[in-house]
Design an enzyme around this catalytic site. Structure first.
Site, mmCIF file in Angstrom:
data_model
loop_
_atom_site.group_PDB
_atom_site.id
_atom_site.type_symbol
_atom_site.label_atom_id
_atom_site.label_comp_id
_atom_site.label_asym_id
_atom_site.label_seq_id
_atom_site.Cartn_x
_atom_site.Cartn_y
_atom_site.Cartn_z
ATOM 1 C CB SER A 119 5.282 -1.848 12.077
ATOM 2 O OG SER A 119 4.885 -0.518 12.348
ATOM 3 N N GLY A 173 2.703 2.204 10.761
ATOM 4 C CA GLY A 173 3.701 3.264 10.624
ATOM 5 C C GLY A 173 4.420 3.627 11.919
ATOM 6 C CG HIS A 216 -5.705 1.925 5.197
ATOM 7 N ND1 HIS A 216 -5.304 2.889 6.097
ATOM 8 C CD2 HIS A 216 -4.675 1.055 5.093
ATOM 9 C CE1 HIS A 216 -4.077 2.600 6.509
ATOM 10 N NE2 HIS A 216 -3.673 1.497 5.910
ATOM 11 C CD GLU A 263 -2.814 5.560 6.793
ATOM 12 O OE1 GLU A 263 -2.807 5.646 5.555
ATOM 13 O OE2 GLU A 263 -1.871 5.055 7.441
ATOM 14 C CG ASN A 298 -1.670 1.246 1.464
ATOM 15 O OD1 ASN A 298 -1.759 2.078 0.565
ATOM 16 N ND2 ASN A 298 -2.232 1.400 2.651
ATOM 17 C CE LYS A 332 -0.105 3.258 4.749
ATOM 18 N NZ LYS A 332 -0.012 3.369 6.210
ATOM 19 C CD GLU A 370 -3.263 -2.544 7.243
ATOM 20 O OE1 GLU A 370 -2.186 -2.824 6.713
ATOM 21 O OE2 GLU A 370 -3.863 -1.479 7.043
HETATM 22 P P1 PGA Z 1 2.992 0.276 7.562
HETATM 23 O O1 PGA Z 1 1.496 0.480 6.999
HETATM 24 O O2 PGA Z 1 3.516 -1.006 6.969
HETATM 25 O O3 PGA Z 1 3.743 1.478 7.100
HETATM 26 O O4 PGA Z 1 2.879 0.182 9.057
HETATM 27 C C1 PGA Z 1 0.640 -0.604 6.798
HETATM 28 C C2 PGA Z 1 -0.652 -0.125 6.186
HETATM 29 O O5 PGA Z 1 -1.145 0.955 6.564
HETATM 30 O O6 PGA Z 1 -1.228 -0.806 5.315
#
Ligand code: PGA
Length: 253
Positions: free
Chosen positions: A214, A175, A99, A101, A13, A15, A169
């Site tokens: 992560s 992140g 997601h 976010e 992803n 983003k 997740e």
């Molecule tokens: P990350 O994000 O691997 O940077 O923690 C995962 C995601 O949001 O899909």
């Protein structure tokens, strides 16, 4: 990584990252993914602006291209939105919906996520439906209740292994460099599996459940070898081909 009947999926992803110049990373991912061709599926979800170009680059390779969101309607007066049909037309094969976010910044509710998953299916795309608890919810012992609620509200009624993937997740792991223990991951993934089987019957056994949050080359083997973890949804570490492929190598070899 996955049980025999489920083929692992390694999904990136990106983003809101990536420009035309990022095609070099995709080329490297395509070149590197070839050696895992009989072991896993690969998906890269760049921003909308790169989907058509990336889909053309990835044509005929092991790597599929996906979107990170879609609107529920196929077309209409929705300024700034992109439909699942448009993603499909641009060459996407999948789309991430719900997601955290987007649940957080765009205030997407479970019913919105469900409508988007249905839109993905209408357009012939695989829907990757994301669920996950916040730090506060985990600390108060509400994790499984929250995930159960999200699954009930966000999943479409009809789905199969071919058109649905669930991504677990934990919001606090995205992140941050923090990750759940393998025991915590196992508990949630087993719970999601039970829910999928009770909702979709035998078909629920084949639906892949990804872990995300992560994941990096150094922890991929540990996190992705947990039972009922059928691959990873990778954010930050998917932006560099060497890290993304390093995760695949650690998990698959
Ligand atoms: P990350 O994000 O691997 O940077 O923690 C995962 C995601 O949001 O899909």
């Amino acid at each position: 990584m996955a049980d025999d009947e489920r083929r692992p999926l390694v999904a990136g992803n990106w983003k809101m990252n990536g420009l035309e110049s990022s095609a070099a990373e995709l080329r490297a991912i395509i070149a590197g993914a070839g050696r895992f061709s009989n072991k896993a599926d690969f998906l890269v979800c760049p921003p909308f602006t790169l989907i058509a170009g990336f889909a053309a680059l990835a044509k005929g390779s092991e790597v599929r291209i996906g979107g990170q969101n879609c609107h529920a309607e196929p077309s209409g007066a929705f300024t700034g939105e992109i439909s699942a049909e448009m993603l499909e037309d641009a060459g996407a094969k999948a789309v991430i919906v719900g997601h955290s976010e987007r649940r957080m910044y765009q205030r997407e509710r479970d019913e919105d996520v469900r409508a988007k998953a249905l839109a993905a299916h209408r357009a012939g795309l695989m829907a990757i439906v994301c669920v996950g608890e916040t730090q506060e919810q985990r600390e108060s012992g509400a994790t499984l209740r929250v995930i159960g609620h999200q699954l009930t509200g966000s999943l479409p009624d009809k789905a199969s292994a071919a058109n649905l993937v669930v991504a677990y997740e934990p919001v606090w792991a995205i992140g941050t460099g923090l990750t759940p223990t393998t025991g915590d991951i196992a508990e949630v993934h087993n719970f999601i599996r039970e829910r999928l089987v009770s909702r979709f019957g035998h078909g629920g056994e084949g639906i892949r459940i990804l872990y995300g949050g992560s994941v990096k080359p150094s922890n991929a083997k540990e996190l992705l070898s947990v039972r009922n973890v059928d691959g990873g949804l990778i954010g930050g570490a998917s932006l560099k081909a060497s890290d993304f492929l390093g995760i695949a190598a650690a998990a698959l070899e």
